[in-house]
Motif scaffolding. Structure first.
Motif, mmCIF file in Angstrom:
data_model
loop_
_atom_site.group_PDB
_atom_site.id
_atom_site.type_symbol
_atom_site.label_atom_id
_atom_site.label_comp_id
_atom_site.label_asym_id
_atom_site.label_seq_id
_atom_site.Cartn_x
_atom_site.Cartn_y
_atom_site.Cartn_z
ATOM 1 N N VAL A 1 0.327 -1.170 -0.319
ATOM 2 C CA VAL A 1 -0.029 -0.053 0.323
ATOM 3 C C VAL A 1 1.116 1.598 0.163
ATOM 4 O O VAL A 1 0.527 2.399 -0.573
ATOM 5 N N LEU A 2 2.079 0.826 0.770
ATOM 6 C CA LEU A 2 2.574 2.880 1.188
ATOM 7 C C LEU A 2 3.722 2.545 -0.272
ATOM 8 O O LEU A 2 4.234 3.627 0.006
ATOM 9 N N ARG A 3 4.285 2.005 -1.287
ATOM 10 C CA ARG A 3 5.136 1.370 -2.469
ATOM 11 C C ARG A 3 5.825 3.236 -2.949
ATOM 12 O O ARG A 3 6.497 3.385 -2.893
ATOM 13 N N ASP A 4 4.386 3.737 -3.125
ATOM 14 C CA ASP A 4 4.697 4.457 -3.630
ATOM 15 C C ASP A 4 4.357 5.572 -3.412
ATOM 16 O O ASP A 4 4.526 7.485 -3.915
ATOM 17 N N ASP A 5 4.133 5.511 -1.852
ATOM 18 C CA ASP A 5 3.429 7.135 -1.194
ATOM 19 C C ASP A 5 4.421 6.684 0.806
ATOM 20 O O ASP A 5 2.950 6.422 0.830
ATOM 21 N N PRO A 6 5.146 6.202 0.785
ATOM 22 C CA PRO A 6 5.679 6.077 1.847
ATOM 23 C C PRO A 6 5.314 7.146 3.217
ATOM 24 O O PRO A 6 5.594 7.989 2.707
ATOM 25 N N LEU A 7 5.221 6.003 4.365
ATOM 26 C CA LEU A 7 5.225 7.138 5.836
ATOM 27 C C LEU A 7 5.935 5.855 5.824
ATOM 28 O O LEU A 7 6.570 4.846 6.460
ATOM 29 N N ALA A 8 6.084 6.703 7.409
ATOM 30 C CA ALA A 8 7.259 6.566 8.410
ATOM 31 C C ALA A 8 6.665 5.021 9.418
ATOM 32 O O ALA A 8 5.676 4.596 8.982
ATOM 33 N N LEU A 9 7.316 4.254 9.600
ATOM 34 C CA LEU A 9 6.863 2.926 9.948
ATOM 35 C C LEU A 9 7.842 2.100 10.716
ATOM 36 O O LEU A 9 8.808 1.704 10.694
ATOM 37 N N VAL A 10 7.310 1.869 11.924
ATOM 38 C CA VAL A 10 7.630 0.438 12.405
ATOM 39 C C VAL A 10 6.819 -0.535 12.686
ATOM 40 O O VAL A 10 5.052 -0.830 13.232
ATOM 41 N N SER A 11 7.107 -1.943 12.763
ATOM 42 C CA SER A 11 6.045 -3.012 12.729
ATOM 43 C C SER A 11 6.545 -3.962 13.838
ATOM 44 O O SER A 11 7.793 -4.455 14.123
ATOM 45 N N PHE A 12 5.332 -4.629 14.248
ATOM 46 C CA PHE A 12 5.675 -5.480 15.524
ATOM 47 C C PHE A 12 5.697 -7.204 14.827
ATOM 48 O O PHE A 12 5.344 -6.972 14.459
ATOM 49 N N GLY A 13 7.099 -7.590 15.055
ATOM 50 C CA GLY A 13 7.202 -8.428 14.048
ATOM 51 C C GLY A 13 7.613 -8.889 13.354
ATOM 52 O O GLY A 13 7.947 -7.334 12.055
ATOM 53 N N ASP A 14 8.920 -9.351 13.223
ATOM 54 C CA ASP A 14 9.750 -9.078 11.357
ATOM 55 C C ASP A 14 9.537 -10.432 10.767
ATOM 56 O O ASP A 14 8.404 -11.431 10.833
ATOM 57 N N PHE A 15 10.103 -10.632 9.514
ATOM 58 C CA PHE A 15 9.404 -10.814 8.165
ATOM 59 C C PHE A 15 10.783 -11.182 6.808
ATOM 60 O O PHE A 15 11.533 -10.343 7.331
ATOM 61 N N PRO A 16 10.530 -12.409 6.715
ATOM 62 C CA PRO A 16 11.249 -12.409 5.626
ATOM 63 C C PRO A 16 11.670 -11.446 4.499
ATOM 64 O O PRO A 16 10.362 -11.000 4.110
ATOM 65 N N MET A 17 12.416 -10.966 4.107
ATOM 66 C CA MET A 17 12.818 -9.993 3.136
ATOM 67 C C MET A 17 12.742 -8.712 3.656
ATOM 68 O O MET A 17 12.940 -7.044 3.260
ATOM 69 N N ALA A 18 12.262 -8.522 5.624
ATOM 70 C CA ALA A 18 11.888 -7.095 5.788
ATOM 71 C C ALA A 18 12.780 -5.691 5.261
ATOM 72 O O ALA A 18 13.301 -4.366 5.751
ATOM 73 N N ASP A 19 14.408 -7.079 5.678
ATOM 74 C CA ASP A 19 16.141 -6.942 5.765
ATOM 75 C C ASP A 19 15.843 -5.621 4.729
ATOM 76 O O ASP A 19 16.751 -5.037 4.512
ATOM 77 N N ILE A 20 15.858 -6.377 3.830
ATOM 78 C CA ILE A 20 16.035 -5.618 2.123
ATOM 79 C C ILE A 20 15.327 -5.005 1.102
ATOM 80 O O ILE A 20 15.851 -4.600 0.065
#
Length: 323
Positions: free
Chosen positions: A251-270
């Protein structure tokens, strides 16, 4: 087993001891019995073993969604511990509908499991008491309602507090909460942590900044559009779980907002930006849960800590710096 015993000239009990790797069997006896087992292609009768013991050598794992990276990691950890003990696992998805939980779990428990590891989704688990009398039941991620059971959860309130505080430290003053099933204990505590961080900073967590039931891309897009339409729209989002965050990435790909997620997931770091997360360590939760099942099997009345809260940690990446 009787055929193996007769050909080897030993008792059926000795054959059982050899198969179960009993260290008290003499080496020469073990070698003889193992040779006869190979000759007769012997395997144990699992059904007969079940009848004798009253349970199978199987740990059930029931989670909302086995595709969810968090719950998949828990299931893999349970499976690893079970395999090391010569046991198997049955993994099933319960789904998100509380009404589906009881029939799914009862179907699983009717298989006479050695134990059950479950992430509850319902609103009443008191019916599990009769099963609990003879089957160890360990809850993960969420606490059960109406049931006293061994539980391994994350420090939800502190994690949400740290995530929101981190966004505040980056200069954000209007921070939205995006979640899913608000009736769950996890979300209730995370919502509380979000509110506490805002209150301590002299900010207000208005109800219109709380968006829930964001379970896929479509519902998440609708939630974000609603947030953006506010007179004072948020500049940052605290996402209450990894599934919400994965939808947010689209959803935020073209118009990002600052974000922190509770929970990591694959590829979140790249990803671009990479996602700042509260790391839950689901593998540890699954391992501890499986080990607790084994401990209860060994001593059902042991005085062990029922409620266990696992620490979480903030992993800073780039998404918190979006302005």
């Amino acid at each position: 087993m009787r055929e193996v015993a007769a050909r080897a000239g030993v008792s059926a009990k000795t054959v059982s001891r050899v198969f179960n790797d009993d260290p008290h069997v003499l080496p020469e006896t073990r070698a003889l019995v193992e040779r006869v087992m190979r000759e007769l292609n012997y395997v144990p009768n699992v059904l007969a073993t079940t009848f004798r013991s009253g349970r199978t050598s199987v740990i059930g794992v029931a989670v909302p969604d086995i595709v969810d990276p968090f719950f998949a990691a828990i299931a893999r950890a349970v499976e690893k511990v079970a395999r090391e003990q010569g046991m198997s696992t049955i993994v099933t998805s319960v789904g998100d509908d509380p009404d589906d939980e009881r029939p799914t779990l009862e179907s699983l428990l009717s298989r006479q499991l050695s134990g059950l590891v479950v992430a509850p989704v319902g609103t009443d688990h008191s019916w599990l008491k009769r099963w609990q009398e003879h089957t160890p039941i360990v809850c993960v991620d969420r606490a059960p309602i109406g049931l006293t059971a061994d539980t391994f959860t994350e420090d939800d309130a502190t994690g949400a507090y740290l995530a929101t505080q981190h966004l505040i430290e980056h200069g954000h003053r209007c921070i939205a909460y995006l979640g899913d099933a608000i009736h769950l204990s996890t979300e209730t505590k995370r919502l509380g942590g979000w509110r506490r961080a805002l209150t301590e900073a002299g900010l207000v967590g208005h109800d219109d900044l709380v968006a829930v039931h964001a379970s896929d891309v479509a519902t998440t897009r609708a939630a974000v559009e609603q947030l953006r339409s506010l007179d004072d729209p948020p500049t940052a989002i605290f996402s209450a779980n990894a599934r919400c965050t994965m939808a947010l990435v689209h959803v935020l790909r073209d118009d990002p907002l600052a974000l922190v997620s509770f929970g990591d997931f694959p590829m979140a770091d790249i990803l671009t930006p990479s996602i700042t997360v509260i790391d839950q360590d689901p593998a540890r939760i699954g391992t501890l849960a499986a080990e607790r099942v084994l401990a209860r099997l060994q001593d059902p009345t042991a005085e062990l800590e029922r409620v266990n809260v696992i620490d979480v940690a903030l992993v800073e990446r780039d998404s918190c710096r979006v302005s």
